[in-house]
Design a protein around this motif. Structure first.
Motif: not given
Length: 505
Positions: A75-77, A267-268, A275-276, A461-462
């Motif tokens: 799901t994150a990917i 990923l992180v 977001l930023l 993702g987070l």
């Protein structure tokens, strides 16, 4: 934008031919977008299933040969990939405006997307991630420029054929998206993953081939570079890109050398950047001293819409991850027939094609009676409905807690509610973005709208990277409650928001 104006006639010069009464170049763009969406949505229908295949979170009896990842990592990917597609729309528009022109950028984008799908068709984790990056970059380049090329076919914003042309173009998007899960999804998931990815490459290849063969029907405006880089600007850009690449190479080279690299190291940072960057773009525009007081007020109002849209897309885009995993593992069939889980991805484009004309008629019918909801109300309805869809999702989750299977009709209902919400929010969001954009940022603001999708997907993702079970009742209820509550809150605050919007309704 100014570059979208042209004086081209309705038909191709010297032929008198049209495409349903529109410039013949629309057929070229229609087919290019249809095949690109065919490849994109077909690959997207396979993505999460391929990632979990062979692992503990794959459905019982499902095809092996995937990457055996957990549902959370998959799901994150998936979320980071979607966020990159929309994040790349801004630099994609920049390339079209300042480097290659829209026509050349779309041709290059098609080739990059095709190579990306070819890479996905090659077994191996390394080639898989190379393919994802290429498809994301190519999709961003294409998305930002092909709609501009549709505009080039018409005699300015007042051309009476213009809205109809974009409607036909929109149909092409949904035809490709509707067919893809049945073809690419079924073959890839039920028979061979890499054959499915290869079919996506074939689809994009067909789209690119016909674009190159029939691009003579496009407006000459599409080949122009509206605001080309000067020699000094080009040098500065190349230096900045080179410095960024060197820094990234040195950093990740060190991480790999120390034996510390894991997937989260990639990923992180990407998720945090997703977001930023939207926040930084909005802050930069807001702090621009060239904006008038009215434009500043409109930007304050626009932030309400941006945050609401980010929350909407955070939930909506889980249709290809959270809902897909539920469909594969916990959804049964009807009358003994169990459809491939990828087929559910065709529901949204099907509902869009069926309901979009209904909504277009409804808004006009209400407008004639002076009862059409304004932009703020439509937005609040869209956000409230996407929250309702997840409240509905809680019911089949509860029903399958003992290992039983849920009826496919639950997913049909969820996707239909989300599509109705999309039709209330998405077209309105595009419109309000153009209306509220400061004059100085008129072209860039459409990219800002796409950043709302980036922000929403990066939140998903987070959460996944943090180990949150997105199929859990608690998080589903939280997301549903937030969306519904904020939807109601926007409705109750509509007079305050309207005051910020000024003359935009």
């Amino acid at each position: 934008m100014a570059s979208s104006l042209t004086k081209d006639p309705a038909s191709t010069p010297g032929t008198g031919k049209t495409f349903f009464g529109h410039p013949l170049g629309l057929a070229t763009l229609f087919l290019t977008e249809m095949w690109e969406r065919f490849s994109y949505y077909g690959m997207r229908a396979l993505l999460v299933y391929y990632l979990v295949s062979g692992g503990a979170d794959a459905a019982t009896g499902s095809q092996g040969g995937g990457l055996a990842m957990t549902a959370a990592t998959a799901t994150a990917i998936y979320s980071v990939y979607l966020s990159l597609v929309y994040l790349m729309a801004m630099p994609g528009g920049w390339f079209g405006d300042r480097v290659w022109g829209a026509r050349k950028t779309v041709a290059i984008a098609g080739a990059v997307i095709m190579l990306g799908h070819v890479s996905l068709a090659v077994p191996g984790q390394a080639m898989f991630f190379v393919g994802l990056v290429l498809v994301a970059v190519g999709s961003g380049l294409l998305k930002a420029n092909i709609s501009t090329m549709v505009g080039h076919l018409y005699e300015g914003p007042e051309d009476p054929r213009r809205d109809g042309g974009f409607t036909l173009f929109y149909i092409g998007i949904n035809v490709g998206a509707f067919v893809a899960p049945f073809v690419i999804g079924t073959i890839g998931k039920e028979f061979n993953w890499h054959l499915g990815f290869a079919l996506a490459a074939v689809g994009m290849g067909l789209g690119l081939l016909q674009f190159l063969l029939f691009s003579r029907h496009l407006s000459p405006k599409s080949s122009e570079v509206p605001n080309p880089l000067s020699a000094e600007e080009r040098t500065a850009v190349l230096v900045k890109v080179a410095v960024a690449v060197v820094i990234a190479a040195v950093f990740y080279g060190g991480v790999v050398a120390l034996g510390m690299f894991t997937l989260n190291w990639a990923l992180v940072p990407l998720t945090l950047a997703g977001l930023l960057i939207p926040v930084a773009v909005l802050v930069r525009i807001k702090r621009d001293k060239d904006l008038t007081r009215t434009e500043q007020s409109k930007m304050n109002g626009y932030i309400w819409f941006f945050v609401a849209a980010a929350l909407f897309w955070m939930i909506y885009d889980q249709g290809g991850s959270t809902l897909s995993l539920f469909a594969d593992d916990k959804t049964g069939g009807i009358g003994g027939f169990v459809p491939s889980a990828t087929w559910y991805q065709s529901l949204n484009p099907l509902f869009v094609m069926a309901l979009a004309p209904v909504f277009a008629w409804l808004w006009l019918w209400l407008a004639r009676r002076n009862q059409e909801p304004n932009t703020i109300v439509k937005f609040s309805i869209g956000l409230f409905l996407v929250g309702v869809s997840f409240f509905v999702f809680m019911l089949p989750i509860a029903m399958t807690g003992d290992g039983s299977k849920a009826s496919p009709l639950w997913l049909v209902a969820i996707y239909m509610i989300q599509t109705i919400g999309e039709l209330c929010l998405s077209p309105v969001g595009l419109s309000v973005t153009t209306k509220m954009a400061p004059q100085k940022y008129a072209s860039q603001m459409m990219g800002v709208w796409f950043l709302a999708v980036t922000a929403g997907d990066c939140v998903t993702g987070l959460l996944s990277l943090a180990g949150v079970d997105l199929n859990g009742t608690g998080i589903i209820a939280l997301e549903a409650g937030m969306a519904a509550a904020i939807g109601v809150g926007i409705y109750l605050s509509r007079k305050r928001v309207q005051a910020l919007m000024g003359d935009v309704h």
